[in-house]
Scaffold this motif. Structure first.
Motif, PDB file in Angstrom:
ATOM      1  N   SER A 108      52.523  -0.766 -16.332  1.00 12.59           N
ATOM      2  CA  SER A 108      52.492  -1.607 -14.949  1.00 12.59           C
ATOM      3  C   SER A 108      51.606  -1.178 -13.999  1.00 12.59           C
ATOM      4  O   SER A 108      50.852  -1.859 -13.506  1.00 12.59           O
TER       5      SER A 108
ATOM      6  N   GLU B  38      47.940  -2.047 -14.898  1.00 19.89           N
ATOM      7  CA  GLU B  38      47.759  -3.554 -14.854  1.00 19.89           C
ATOM      8  C   GLU B  38      47.762  -3.783 -13.136  1.00 19.89           C
ATOM      9  O   GLU B  38      46.744  -4.399 -12.967  1.00 19.89           O
ATOM     10  N   ALA B  39      48.428  -3.219 -12.507  1.00 21.22           N
ATOM     11  CA  ALA B  39      48.372  -3.588 -10.833  1.00 21.22           C
ATOM     12  C   ALA B  39      47.047  -2.987 -10.283  1.00 21.22           C
ATOM     13  O   ALA B  39      46.567  -3.554  -9.434  1.00 21.22           O
TER      14      ALA B  39
ATOM     15  N   PRO C 217      53.736  -1.948  -8.410  1.00 24.17           N
ATOM     16  CA  PRO C 217      55.228  -1.881  -8.830  1.00 24.17           C
ATOM     17  C   PRO C 217      56.005  -0.689  -8.453  1.00 24.17           C
ATOM     18  O   PRO C 217      57.253  -0.631  -8.793  1.00 24.17           O
TER      19      PRO C 217
ATOM     20  N   GLU D 171      53.460 -12.350  -8.687  1.00 23.35           N
ATOM     21  CA  GLU D 171      52.487 -11.682  -9.775  1.00 23.35           C
ATOM     22  C   GLU D 171      51.746 -12.867 -10.283  1.00 23.35           C
ATOM     23  O   GLU D 171      50.367 -12.530 -10.502  1.00 23.35           O
TER      24      GLU D 171
ATOM     25  N   SER E 203      47.886 -10.389 -16.622  1.00 22.99           N
ATOM     26  CA  SER E 203      47.743  -8.924 -16.226  1.00 22.99           C
ATOM     27  C   SER E 203      46.904  -8.137 -17.213  1.00 22.99           C
ATOM     28  O   SER E 203      46.647  -6.824 -16.912  1.00 22.99           O
TER      29      SER E 203
ATOM     30  N   MET F  63      52.140  -6.133 -19.375  1.00 30.83           N
ATOM     31  CA  MET F  63      53.494  -5.834 -19.113  1.00 30.83           C
ATOM     32  C   MET F  63      53.949  -6.195 -17.838  1.00 30.83           C
ATOM     33  O   MET F  63      55.169  -6.767 -17.620  1.00 30.83           O
ATOM     34  N   LEU F  64      53.231  -6.419 -16.884  1.00 32.86           N
ATOM     35  CA  LEU F  64      53.736  -6.952 -15.691  1.00 32.86           C
ATOM     36  C   LEU F  64      53.849  -8.549 -15.797  1.00 32.86           C
ATOM     37  O   LEU F  64      54.898  -9.041 -14.893  1.00 32.86           O
TER      38      LEU F  64
ATOM     39  N   ASP G  67      57.666  -9.043 -14.303  1.00 34.17           N
ATOM     40  CA  ASP G  67      57.574  -9.391 -12.935  1.00 34.17           C
ATOM     41  C   ASP G  67      59.027  -9.710 -12.182  1.00 34.17           C
ATOM     42  O   ASP G  67      59.290  -9.569 -10.933  1.00 34.17           O
TER      43      ASP G  67
END
Length: 255
Positions: free
Chosen positions: A47, A50-51, A112, A211, A223, A233-234, A238
Motif C-alpha cells: 500500500s 502504491e501511495a 496509509p 482513495e 492504484s 492493494m489500496l 481503502d
C-alpha cells in the motif's frame, strides 16, 4: 440487471475478494500477534508503494527503509498508533531545520501508514474479535453498496466517484450496521455496538472515496494491478484504512 448477472459480470472481483477474506479469517483464527503484524506489514508495504505513486513521489529507497523501520518499531512499541505522532514531530523538525524539505514526503506516512498503525493498535488493545468485527462492517458496506447501487442506484453520491450512488451507499451502510451490530454485541453493549458499527461503516465509505480522489488526482483508474478484479492493494483496503481508525477511536471513547 439481476443479482446473478452482476455476480457473473464481476466474477474476478468476487473471487479475489473471497480468497482474501479466507486468508484474513485463517490468520485471525490462529490469533498470533507476530503473524498478524507480519501480514499487516506485507499489506502495508504494498500500500505504501502504491501511495507513493499516487502522490507523485518518484522511487525513493530511503522512504521504503523508513516505512520498514516504523513497522519494525510497531512490533515492540506498546502503542503502535502513537508512532504516527513521532513521525509527524520528526518531519516537522526536519522542515523547520532545512526550510526546503519536500513536504510531499510526509504524505505516505499520513496515508496509509497511520491507518495501518491504528489497525495494529486495534488488535493489541481489543483483540482479534475486533478485527473480525471491522472485517464484517467494512466488507458488507462495500459488498452491499455495490449491489444496492447496481440494482437501485439512480442519484450520484458525489463527483469524486461518479459510479457511487446515494442508494448504494445507504444500502451498504444500513446492512453493514445491522449485521455489525450483532457482531459487535459479542464484545460491547448493544448501544455501543450500534454506534460503532454505524460510525465505522460511514468512515469506510469515505475511505473508499478518499482513495478515489487520489486516483483522480493522479489520473489513474486503479492504484495498481496486483489483485485481479480489484486493481491494487489500496483499492482493496481503502475502506479499512478509515474504518479501522474510526473503530479504535469509538471503542476508546465509548467504553
Amino acid at each position: 440487471m439481476g443479482f446473478f448477472s452482476i455476480v457473473s459480470e464481476n466474477r474476478a472481483r468476487f473471487l479475489t475478494g473471497a480468497v482474501l477474506i479466507a486468508v484474513v479469517v485463517s490468520i485471525g483464527l490462529i490469533d498470533n500477534f507476530f503473524l498478524i503484524w507480519l501480514f499487516l506489514g506485507i499489506v502495508f508495504l504494498f500500500s505504501f508503494y502504491e501511495a507513493m505513486r499516487l502522490f507523485g513521489i518518484e522511487k525513493n529507497n530511503q522512504m521504503y527503509a523508513y516505512a520498514m523501520l516504523v513497522w519494525l518499531l510497531a512490533l515492540v512499541y506498546p502503542n503502535p498508533d502513537d508512532l504516527f505522532f513521532l513521525i509527524a514531530v520528526i518531519f516537522a523538525s526536519l522542515l523547520a531545520y532545512t526550510q526546503d524539505f519536500d513536504k510531499r514526503l510526509f504524505l505516505p506516512f499520513l496515508y496509509p501508514t497511520a491507518s495501518f498503525l491504528f489497525l495494529l493498535a486495534l488488535y493489541k488493545d481489543f483483540g482479534v474479535d475486533s478485527l473480525f468485527w471491522l472485517l464484517v462492517v467494512v466488507a458488507l458496506t462495500d459488498i452491499f453498496a455495490f449491489f444496492s447501487g447496481k440494482l437501485f442506484g439512480k442519484r450520484p453520491f458525489c463527483p469524486t466517484s461518479p459510479k457511487k450512488t446515494v442508494e448504494g451507499v445507504v444500502g451498504g451502510v444500513l446492512i453493514a450496521t445491522f449485521v455489525g451490530f450483532f457482531a459487535g454485541s459479542l464484545l460491547v453493549d448493544w448501544p455501543q455496538a450500534l454506534l460503532i458499527s454505524l460510525g465505522t461503516s460511514i468512515a469506510s465509505v469515505f475511505g473508499d472515496l478518499f482513495e478515489s480522489y487520489l486516483k483522480r488526482q493522479a489520473n489513474v483508474k486503479d492504484s495498481g494491478d496486483l489483485l485481479p478484479g480489484h486493481g491494487g492493494m489500496l483499492d482493496r483496503v481503502d475502506g479499512y484504512l478509515f474504518g479501522g481508525i474510526m473503530m479504535v477511536l469509538l471503542l476508546r471513547g465509548l467504553l
